[in-house]
Design an enzyme around this catalytic site. Structure first.
Site: not given
Ligand code: BG6
Length: 484
Positions: A143, A211, A235, A335
């Site tokens: 993606k 995040e 997601h 974020k």
């Molecule tokens: C990715 C996004 O698909 O998923 C990122 O492009 C994001 O921006 C990341 O930080 C988050 O994944 P995880 O597994 O760290 O929650």
């Protein structure tokens, strides 16, 4: 059981994803004996590097971050790796690749396209030209697949000219997380929950992926993308499907994907007025995360000074079907938020008649809190009698902490998904129609936002997002579940 013999070709082999996620995941699988001894990894990139140069870079950039790397398992691992220079606009590299794969004649070849999506078509065309699109070849598409429905359909159609749908693995790494699969096990492996899993008993559902990180070194990409495309289209909607889908008839890949698709199709469309009323977009300003000062989004590298890209989204979604009609599904991602957490909170209705007095400050409802990360746990919040001579209720919880209950290492998302591709298991990958439907649902939100005069609402880094996000829930008699 180890995988069958394979060749894994990494397009974008010198890139960030390969070094941060794919090679460490393959190392973990190697270290734990999951890879066939004859499995080979062929990294490709446009740079003119020798194999020794490439391995030297891995030694410096990848090895120090690995868990459990010893001199011997590292040497065994890199013995699997080769490097071929491929400039995707030229044919020579593909001829060399075909010759290399012909030498090993492995029964499975995986081509992982960890490159910019605009290169996907050319790469697939070239693979087909050199005969690397036979049924034993699988392509993995990272993606973001496109920027909207039209561009993703364009990519899918052109990849589809050279590869059959059963050879195409569209990755959404959230589906590889142990905790996300556990969600299915919890729902469909226990008789207890399923009868309650519907509008009659559930008041609302919250899904949060928060995040602490900002845009890191991906400012340029992120500014063109934003949180809705980066996280919600894939997601968050996949998590929503896992929570809301009907029990599939079997674990067969299309049985699950059919049920997910039905949910995506049942999502109430977000026409302009709904998109304005039921979504909040935000953008972080300077603040502090984990006690450290951090810059605002507009000060990050690669971000336009007047950028209106959202780094936070909250949405009230609804699913128009018998099971879920009227139950709000609150989705949120951002974020630079107060803490890193991914969780699903199911709030049940209150009892129909309150027998016991209880302090108003306490939330009366039962809640099921399914935490996916950073730690994996399930908590069922219940009311019990507070010890003492009067009957007063207090909230307590039944806690299940998976790291306590199940010791031992759990496979990471990329590791599990890479093993699935090598083994030919498609169930945890998105089918084309699912992906298109998810784009169809987010499109009017993007269109509406593009017409709004107001920019995204600012929020201070290190907080839970703009106040409007809390207001969205309070208008619906709810509040975000927030613990730091
Ligand atoms: C990715 C996004 O698909 O998923 C990122 O492009 C994001 O921006 C990341 O930080 C988050 O994944 P995880 O597994 O760290 O929650």
């Amino acid at each position: 059981m180890p995988t069958p013999d394979f060749d894994m070709v990494l397009f974008g082999g010198t890139g960030d994803l390969a070094k941060r996620k794919l090679l460490p995941a393959l190392f973990d699988a190697h270290r734990d004996g999951h890879l066939s001894a004859r499995g080979r990894i062929v990294a490709t990139g446009s740079q003119a590097l020798t194999r020794a140069d490439y391995l030297g870079a891995l030694e410096r950039q990848v090895r120090p971050k690995l868990d459990g790397a010893t001199e011997s398992n590292w040497l065994e691992f890199i013995a699997r790796i080769d490097y071929i220079q491929i400039d995707v606009r030229e044919t020579g590299g593909f001829d060399a690749l075909a010759a290399r794969l012909a030498e090993s004649a492995a029964p499975v070849a995986v081509c992982y396209l960890a490159t910019a999506p605009h290169l996907f078509t050319t790469i697939c065309e070239q693979l087909a030209r050199v005969g690397l699109n036979t049924p034993n070849v699988r392509v993995v598409l990272e993606k973001p697949l496109g920027h909207d429905l039209t561009s993703s359909e364009t990519i899918n159609t052109s990849v589809g000219r050279f590869f059959d749908e059963t050879q195409i693995y569209r990755i959404d790494h959230y589906l590889g997380k142990e905790s996300v699969q556990n969600l299915m096990a919890i729902r469909f492996g226990n008789a207890l929950l399923e009868p309650l899993w519907r509008r009659e008993w559930i008041r609302d559902v919250q899904i949060t992926i928060a995040e602490e990180l900002g845009v890191e070194q991906r400012g340029d990409f992120y500014d063109r993308t934003g949180a809705l495309r980066d996280m919600v289209q894939n997601h968050l909607l996949q998590l929503l499907c896992m929570v809301a889908m009907e029990p599939p008839a079997s674990l067969e890949e299309d049985a699950i994907r059919d049920e997910k698709l039905k949910i995506l199709k049942a999502l109430k469309p977000m026409h302009a007025a709904d998109a304005t009323a039921n979504t909040v977009r935000g953008q972080y300003r300077a603040g502090a995360v984990a006690g450290q000062p951090v810059a605002g989004y507009l000060e990050e590298d690669g971000i336009a000074l007047d950028s209106r890209t959202e780094t936070f989204v909250a949405i009230k979604a609804e699913i128009a079907n018998w099971r879920w009609a009227g139950v709000p599904f609150f989705l949120r991602t951002g974020k630079r938020m107060a803490s890193r957490v991914a969780e699903i909170v199911i709030r049940f209705h209150d009892v129909p008649h309150a027998l016991f007095p209880r302090p108003l400050a306490q939330s009366p409802q039962n809640r099921l809190v399914i935490r996916l990360q950073p730690e994996e746990s399930i908590r069922l919040e219940l009311l019990v009698k507070q010890p003492g001579d009067t009957v007063e209720l207090r909230q307590t919880s039944l806690d299940l902490d998976f790291s306590e209950s199940f010791k031992g290492r759990r496979a990471g998302a990329y590791e599990r998904l890479l093993l699935d591709v090598i083994r030919g298991k498609l169930g945890l990958f998105m089918r084309r129609d699912e992906q298109a439907q998810a784009w169809r649902w987010v499109a009017p939100i993007l269109d509406t936002w593009a017409t709004l005069p107001q920019p995204p609402k600012p929020y201070t880094a290190g907080t839970w997002g703009p106040a409007a996000s809390s207001a969205l829930l309070s208008r619906n008699g709810a509040a975000w579940h927030e613990e730091v």
